[in-house]
Design an enzyme around this catalytic site. Structure first.
Site, PDB file in Angstrom:
ATOM      1  N   GLU A  52       9.312   1.955  10.780  1.00  0.00           N
ATOM      2  CA  GLU A  52      10.438   2.798  10.332  1.00  0.00           C
ATOM      3  C   GLU A  52       9.902   4.221  10.289  1.00  0.00           C
ATOM      4  OE1 GLU A  52      13.370   1.634   9.669  1.00  0.00           O
ATOM      5  OE2 GLU A  52      13.205  -0.416   8.947  1.00  0.00           O
ATOM      6  N   LYS A  91       0.880  -1.181   0.000  1.00  0.00           N
ATOM      7  CA  LYS A  91       0.000   0.000   0.000  1.00  0.00           C
ATOM      8  C   LYS A  91       0.914   1.226   0.000  1.00  0.00           C
ATOM      9  CE  LYS A  91      -1.776   3.083   1.967  1.00  0.00           C
ATOM     10  NZ  LYS A  91      -1.591   4.505   1.540  1.00  0.00           N
ATOM     11  N   GLU A 130      10.812  17.078  13.244  1.00  0.00           N
ATOM     12  CA  GLU A 130      11.236  16.745  11.887  1.00  0.00           C
ATOM     13  C   GLU A 130      10.705  17.800  10.910  1.00  0.00           C
ATOM     14  OE1 GLU A 130      11.592  12.610   9.499  1.00  0.00           O
ATOM     15  OE2 GLU A 130       9.543  13.207   9.950  1.00  0.00           O
ATOM     16  N   CYS A 149      14.737  10.274   5.302  1.00  0.00           N
ATOM     17  CA  CYS A 149      14.741   9.958   6.729  1.00  0.00           C
ATOM     18  C   CYS A 149      16.156  10.086   7.303  1.00  0.00           C
ATOM     19  CB  CYS A 149      14.172   8.573   6.977  1.00  0.00           C
ATOM     20  SG  CYS A 149      14.867   7.334   5.900  1.00  0.00           S
TER      21      CYS A 149
HETATM   22  P1  NAD Z   1       2.760   9.212   6.607  1.00  0.00           P
HETATM   23  O1  NAD Z   1       2.900   8.642   7.960  1.00  0.00           O
HETATM   24  O2  NAD Z   1       1.847  10.362   6.419  1.00  0.00           O
HETATM   25  O3  NAD Z   1       2.222   8.089   5.586  1.00  0.00           O
HETATM   26  C1  NAD Z   1       2.927   6.900   5.364  1.00  0.00           C
HETATM   27  C2  NAD Z   1       1.988   5.846   4.802  1.00  0.00           C
HETATM   28  O4  NAD Z   1       1.023   5.499   5.784  1.00  0.00           O
HETATM   29  C3  NAD Z   1       1.180   6.286   3.582  1.00  0.00           C
HETATM   30  O5  NAD Z   1       1.082   5.207   2.690  1.00  0.00           O
HETATM   31  C4  NAD Z   1      -0.178   6.605   4.175  1.00  0.00           C
HETATM   32  O6  NAD Z   1      -1.248   6.494   3.258  1.00  0.00           O
HETATM   33  C5  NAD Z   1      -0.290   5.552   5.237  1.00  0.00           C
HETATM   34  N1  NAD Z   1      -1.216   5.835   6.347  1.00  0.00           N
HETATM   35  C6  NAD Z   1      -1.653   7.039   6.783  1.00  0.00           C
HETATM   36  N2  NAD Z   1      -2.479   6.871   7.845  1.00  0.00           N
HETATM   37  C7  NAD Z   1      -2.534   5.541   8.083  1.00  0.00           C
HETATM   38  C8  NAD Z   1      -3.194   4.742   9.058  1.00  0.00           C
HETATM   39  N3  NAD Z   1      -3.963   5.276  10.011  1.00  0.00           N
HETATM   40  N4  NAD Z   1      -3.025   3.393   9.016  1.00  0.00           N
HETATM   41  C9  NAD Z   1      -2.238   2.828   8.071  1.00  0.00           C
HETATM   42  N5  NAD Z   1      -1.597   3.545   7.126  1.00  0.00           N
HETATM   43  C10 NAD Z   1      -1.741   4.874   7.131  1.00  0.00           C
HETATM   44  O7  NAD Z   1       4.223   9.538   6.106  1.00  0.00           O
HETATM   45  P2  NAD Z   1       4.644  10.292   4.770  1.00  0.00           P
HETATM   46  O8  NAD Z   1       4.324  11.738   4.901  1.00  0.00           O
HETATM   47  O9  NAD Z   1       4.121   9.552   3.592  1.00  0.00           O
HETATM   48  O10 NAD Z   1       6.235  10.083   4.797  1.00  0.00           O
HETATM   49  C11 NAD Z   1       7.124  10.928   5.471  1.00  0.00           C
HETATM   50  C12 NAD Z   1       7.543  10.328   6.787  1.00  0.00           C
HETATM   51  O11 NAD Z   1       8.125   9.057   6.582  1.00  0.00           O
HETATM   52  C13 NAD Z   1       8.613  11.142   7.493  1.00  0.00           C
HETATM   53  O12 NAD Z   1       8.296  11.243   8.863  1.00  0.00           O
HETATM   54  C14 NAD Z   1       9.886  10.323   7.315  1.00  0.00           C
HETATM   55  O13 NAD Z   1      10.853  10.495   8.304  1.00  0.00           O
HETATM   56  C15 NAD Z   1       9.340   8.938   7.334  1.00  0.00           C
HETATM   57  N6  NAD Z   1      10.247   8.005   6.685  1.00  0.00           N
HETATM   58  C16 NAD Z   1      10.968   7.155   7.464  1.00  0.00           C
HETATM   59  C17 NAD Z   1      11.872   6.280   6.862  1.00  0.00           C
HETATM   60  C18 NAD Z   1      12.689   5.304   7.682  1.00  0.00           C
HETATM   61  O14 NAD Z   1      13.273   4.398   7.097  1.00  0.00           O
HETATM   62  N7  NAD Z   1      12.759   5.440   8.983  1.00  0.00           N
HETATM   63  C19 NAD Z   1      12.030   6.295   5.476  1.00  0.00           C
HETATM   64  C20 NAD Z   1      11.286   7.197   4.739  1.00  0.00           C
HETATM   65  C21 NAD Z   1      10.399   8.043   5.348  1.00  0.00           C
END
Ligand code: NAD
Length: 454
Positions: free
Chosen positions: A176, A103, A305, A210
């Site tokens: 993550e 997803k 962040e 990240c």
């Molecule tokens: P986000 O948390 O908004 O969304 C991530 C994913 O989760 C999307 O696919 C979204 O549709 C889904 N999602 C949203 N609400 C949900 C729920 N209630 N249940 C299940 N899924 C749900 O994050 P983003 O804005 O897409 O990405 C940026 C973030 O990701 C930043 O905080 C970044 O640090 C983090 N990130 C971490 C890593 C790592 O390896 N630690 C890598 C890349 C990005």
């Protein structure tokens, strides 16, 4: 790997079309994924093979550990690396024998759909990797759908919701999450390398990584020079939405709003932007690379962040203070230390609350397929990539086979003096090393036999 090699430009085009990132950065996503495939092809089978373990004081038994796939792995991924991050999980899950339901972020569904297409093109059964698109509600539905493991990559706030939903069915999760990675420039750093390195670490993918440098801590004796050189470098970068740029746009208006809010709050609190400080033009999704001085640890730009092209720079007086400032964070993802003395750098690195540290380098971590990715604290737990990432995709089944051929073990019912004698003798054996233990066992059995007249 061959399919990826052939379709690399198609992947880069789709990634670019969804994120606006520069061409070089989009193509990097393919290279890093190919390298992970190579790594798992080479090391994966041996790592996942059943592993014999000694059967201790029962040498007539055979014991081993097997790896068993979870079944169906649900991967929920963000938009910032719309190809690499889903690929990390898809590749590891398939290697370990699972099927995957992916997803992706609602902002970048096409890159994920392309992964599904590439898997089919590579000859995998069409239902082994399924891509479901949608927003957070689709992610939630996936968690509750009965999948056997969830690998979530995204923000800390969403990570909490994912874990709560997974708790209802006790589905194991890997989280993550976000970070606020510090770069620590020690007083002996080679600024010819540290300045361009830290700037690259902060601005690659417009800071939406990240592992991005989100805070820069510089030894006071080098502070002015670092700030001057970094300001000059930032001012020289090509910024915009074209192909020939160094720093591209942010992915969405919402992301620009976060970055703008952090900068506005910092400036209102006394910080100064020596370069950048706002959008390229009103309403633009391009935020200018910004270097901020006079920032305080309490400001969001230092503690929360930002996920944007910002370099808040803070001075420190000695290594202890640098470590203290770096660890003043609820996150614990990555960090970098810049010094001419790598032994000193490693010493500082080992004191940091981070699950990965580079010395005189930044971001290359991700391009080393054998290094696991993951966090501590509010950056999450569990690992992607590396052999540790493969471990997460399989559970263990521990096996034991009795080869003694006896009708019964001496410790089975009914209990009597014999069992106590045996257990004491085993204890005397196990507290010693080598042949001395066996001798102690034999002596103990003999002694107790005499005492009990057996
Ligand atoms: P986000 O948390 O908004 O969304 C991530 C994913 O989760 C999307 O696919 C979204 O549709 C889904 N999602 C949203 N609400 C949900 C729920 N209630 N249940 C299940 N899924 C749900 O994050 P983003 O804005 O897409 O990405 C940026 C973030 O990701 C930043 O905080 C970044 O640090 C983090 N990130 C971490 C890593 C790592 O390896 N630690 C890598 C890349 C990005």
């Amino acid at each position: 790997m061959r399919v990826l090699g052939r379709r690399a430009d198609d992947v880069a085009d789709v990634v670019r079309s969804e994120t606006g990132k520069p061409a070089a950065e989009a193509l990097t996503e393919v290279v890093v994924s190919v390298d992970l495939l190579r790594f798992y092809a080479k090391k994966g089978p041996g790592h996942l093979r059943p592993r014999r373990v000694g059967s201790g004081w029962m040498p007539w038994k055979k014991a081993w550990v097997e790896r068993v796939p979870h079944g169906v792995v649900g991967a929920i991924t963000p938009w910032n690396y719309p190809f690499i991050i889903p690929m990390d999980t898809v590749v590891a899950a398939l290697f370990a024998g699972n099927a995957v339901v992916l997803k992706p972020s609602e902002l970048t569904p096409l890159s994920a759909l392309l992964i599904g297409e590439l898997c089919t093109e590579a000859g995998l059964p069409s239902d082994l990797v399924r891509v479901v698109t949608g927003d957070g509600s689709t992610g939630e539905a996936l968690i509750r759908s009965g999948v056997d493991r969830i690998v979530f990559t995204g923000s800390t706030a969403t990570g909490r919701r994912v874990m709560a939903a997974a708790a209802e069915t006790l589905t194991p999760v890997t989280l993550e999450l976000g970070g606020k990675d510090p770069a620590i420039v020690l007083d002996d750093a080679d600024l010819d390398r540290a300045v361009p390195g830290v700037v690259f670490g902060a601005l690659f993918n417009a800071g939406q990584t990240c592992l991005s440098v989100e805070r820069v801590l510089v030894a006071r004796s080098r502070y002015d020079e670092f700030v001057r050189r970094a300001t000059e470098l930032l001012a020289s970068l090509r910024v915009g939405t074209g192909v020939d740029v160094d720093v591209g746009p942010l992915v969405s208006r919402a992301q620009v709003d976060v970055v703008e809010r952090h900068v506005t709050q910092a400036v209102a609190g006394g910080a100064r932007a020596l370069v950048g400080g706002g959008r390229q033009a009103p309403g633009s999704s391009v935020f200018l690379p910004t270097l901020l001085v006079h920032v305080k640890p309490s400001m969001d730009v230092v503690s929360a962040e930002s996920f944007g092209p910002l370099l808040p720079v803070l001075p420190f007086d000695d290594d202890d203070e640098a470590v203290g400032l770096a660890n003043e964070s609820r996150y614990g993802l990555f960090a970098s230390v810049w010094t001419r003395d790598s032994t000193r750098g490693i010493r500082v690195a080992r004191r940091l609350h981070a699950s990965g540290v580079s010395i005189n380098d930044v971001l290359s971590h991700y391009a080393v397929a054998g290094l696991p990715m993951g966090g501590v604290g509010e950056s999450g737990f569990g690992r992607r990539r590396g052999l540790e990432g493969l471990d997460e995709m399989a559970r263990t089944r521990s096996m034991l086979v009795d080869r003694g051929g006896r009708r019964r073990e001496p410790w089975w019912f009914p209990y009597g003096a014999g069992q106590i004698r045996l257990i004491r003798a085993v204890l005397e054996w196990r507290v010693r090393r080598g042949p001395a233990g066996l001798l102690a066992f034999a002596r103990s059995m003999a002694r107790r036999r005499e005492r009990h007249g057996a």
